[in-house]
Write a protein that holds these residues in place. Structure first.
Motif, PDB file in Angstrom:
ATOM      1  N   GLN A 145       1.094  -7.299   5.230  1.00  0.00           N
ATOM      2  CA  GLN A 145       0.922  -6.951   3.810  1.00  0.00           C
ATOM      3  C   GLN A 145       2.053  -7.547   2.994  1.00  0.00           C
ATOM      4  O   GLN A 145       3.097  -7.904   3.536  1.00  0.00           O
ATOM      5  N   ALA A 146       1.834  -7.601   1.694  1.00  0.00           N
ATOM      6  CA  ALA A 146       2.909  -8.025   0.796  1.00  0.00           C
ATOM      7  C   ALA A 146       4.011  -6.962   0.793  1.00  0.00           C
ATOM      8  O   ALA A 146       3.734  -5.760   0.895  1.00  0.00           O
ATOM      9  N   ILE A 147       5.246  -7.429   0.679  1.00  0.00           N
ATOM     10  CA  ILE A 147       6.409  -6.535   0.658  1.00  0.00           C
ATOM     11  C   ILE A 147       6.721  -6.176  -0.788  1.00  0.00           C
ATOM     12  O   ILE A 147       6.893  -7.053  -1.630  1.00  0.00           O
ATOM     13  N   ARG A 148       6.786  -4.887  -1.060  1.00  0.00           N
ATOM     14  CA  ARG A 148       7.140  -4.430  -2.400  1.00  0.00           C
ATOM     15  C   ARG A 148       8.660  -4.408  -2.569  1.00  0.00           C
ATOM     16  O   ARG A 148       9.191  -4.839  -3.582  1.00  0.00           O
ATOM     17  N   ASP A 200       0.818  -1.224   0.000  1.00  0.00           N
ATOM     18  CA  ASP A 200       0.000   0.000   0.000  1.00  0.00           C
ATOM     19  C   ASP A 200       0.845   1.265   0.000  1.00  0.00           C
ATOM     20  O   ASP A 200       0.315   2.374   0.120  1.00  0.00           O
ATOM     21  N   GLY A 201       2.174   1.114  -0.103  1.00  0.00           N
ATOM     22  CA  GLY A 201       3.061   2.273  -0.130  1.00  0.00           C
ATOM     23  C   GLY A 201       3.568   2.705   1.227  1.00  0.00           C
ATOM     24  O   GLY A 201       4.435   3.583   1.309  1.00  0.00           O
ATOM     25  N   SER A 202       3.054   2.113   2.296  1.00  0.00           N
ATOM     26  CA  SER A 202       3.521   2.478   3.636  1.00  0.00           C
ATOM     27  C   SER A 202       4.933   1.941   3.863  1.00  0.00           C
ATOM     28  O   SER A 202       5.356   0.970   3.229  1.00  0.00           O
ATOM     29  N   ILE A 203       5.661   2.584   4.780  1.00  0.00           N
ATOM     30  CA  ILE A 203       7.034   2.189   5.102  1.00  0.00           C
ATOM     31  C   ILE A 203       7.059   1.608   6.512  1.00  0.00           C
ATOM     32  O   ILE A 203       6.557   2.223   7.461  1.00  0.00           O
TER      33      ILE A 203
END
Length: 328
Positions: free
Chosen positions: A160-163, A145-148
């Protein structure tokens, strides 16, 4: 001197990673005629390692300790003592004696790398154990989701999935000895271990990554047997390789070593209850990318599934030996 009487040197193998899987594998490899250098992640920030890291401003000692124990020729009782974890002693609860000894050696010798070297000597370690850097590294992850998320121990808990993962500082300097070991290696072995929190953190140290890419050594990847909840949910072998490729920008490996042994239903059920399942071998997708696959029954089950260190080290040694023969 005739070929028959030539002294054949031990192949130099650099093993890169962290966590339990690396230690299990090294217990098998140390029995082979190999010159081993283990390069170990310094991104851990949980448990005893995290406390010592924060309070003493040293790299986290936990993964280093496990690798030292795996490669040690010390009496079993001594390794048991160093792995001993205090339970209810005020101020010591949660700390392992080995971690405290590494902290003490660092204080006595003046720096962490020298402390590791001195403890290696005391334990008669077969090979060298080097931290990837001589400073603690902060690992961060960008999620789907773009969060860090900040901190190695927090990343799998994000749900969440890791980008991607990245380091702070981004330009962290690797240990020069580690770079030189890679440059001189006949073989470079990466894995097994937590993909995003033990393996990739080493590979995104810029100069380490460049040294691996430039090396003419045979490069091997040992894939995890099971997925890891919060890190590699539903990942196949190809997904593991693709994640490394996206972080490095290169197809690093010549060979991929995977388990294709059957996992008993009761063991699958135990892991399913923890949110993990066997890593699927998507053979066509992997070979289409140019990787050579070595598949065998490589697991043992006691309390947890672990790699069969003896069988795995046999495959690794034969690959390295054959590579050396071809190079002559």
């Amino acid at each position: 001197m005739s070929n028959r009487h030539k002294v054949i040197r031990r192949p130099k193998i650099v093993v890169i990673g962290g966590g339990t899987g690396l230690s299990v594998m090294l217990r098998g490899l140390k029995e082979k005629p190999l010159d081993i250098t283990a390069i170990v992640t310094v991104a851990d920030d949980g448990g005893s390692s995290g406390i010592l890291r924060n309070e003493l401003q040293i790299p986290p000692p936990g993964d280093i300790r496990n690798v030292l124990m795996a490669l040690a020729d010390a009496e079993p009782l001594l390794t048991d003592v160093l792995q001993y974890r205090f339970k209810s002693v005020p101020g010591l609860a949660g700390h392992s004696l080995g971690n405290l000894m590494l902290a003490a050696m660092t204080d006595i010798s003046g720096d962490f790398v020298t402390g590791v070297r001195e403890l290696s000597r005391v334990l008669a370690v077969r090979g060298r154990v080097l931290p990837a850097a001589d400073q603690a590294i902060v690992l961060k992850a960008e999620m789907a989701d773009g969060s860090i998320v900040t901190g190695e121990s927090m990343i799998p808990k994000a749900g969440q999935a890791i980008r991607r993962v990245f380091l702070e500082p981004v330009d962290v300097e690797p240990l020069q000895e580690a770079v030189e070991a890679i440059e001189q290696a006949d073989a470079i072995l990466i894995g097994p271990g937590s993909l995003y929190t033990s393996i990739i953190p080493n590979l995104i140290v810029p100069k380490l990554a460049n040294a691996i890419v430039d090396s003419e050594a045979v490069k091997l990847f040992v894939c995890n047997v099971m997925t890891q909840p919060g890190e590699t949910d539903n990942y196949s072998v190809g997904d593991h390789l693709e994640a490394i490729y996206k972080h490095i920008g290169h197809h690093l490996f010549d060979y991929v070593i995977v388990n294709d042994g059957e996992i008993p239903p009761q063991v699958k059920s135990k892991y399913a209850a923890m949110g993990a399942k066997a890593v699927h071998l998507d053979l066509d997708a992997v070979t289409e990318k140019g990787y050579k696959v070595i598949a065998d029954r490589l697991v043992l089950f006691r309390t947890f599934l672990r790699h069969d260190a003896e069988r795995l080290s046999h495959h690794i040694y034969k690959l390295v030996e054959n590579w050396m023969i071809r190079k002559r």
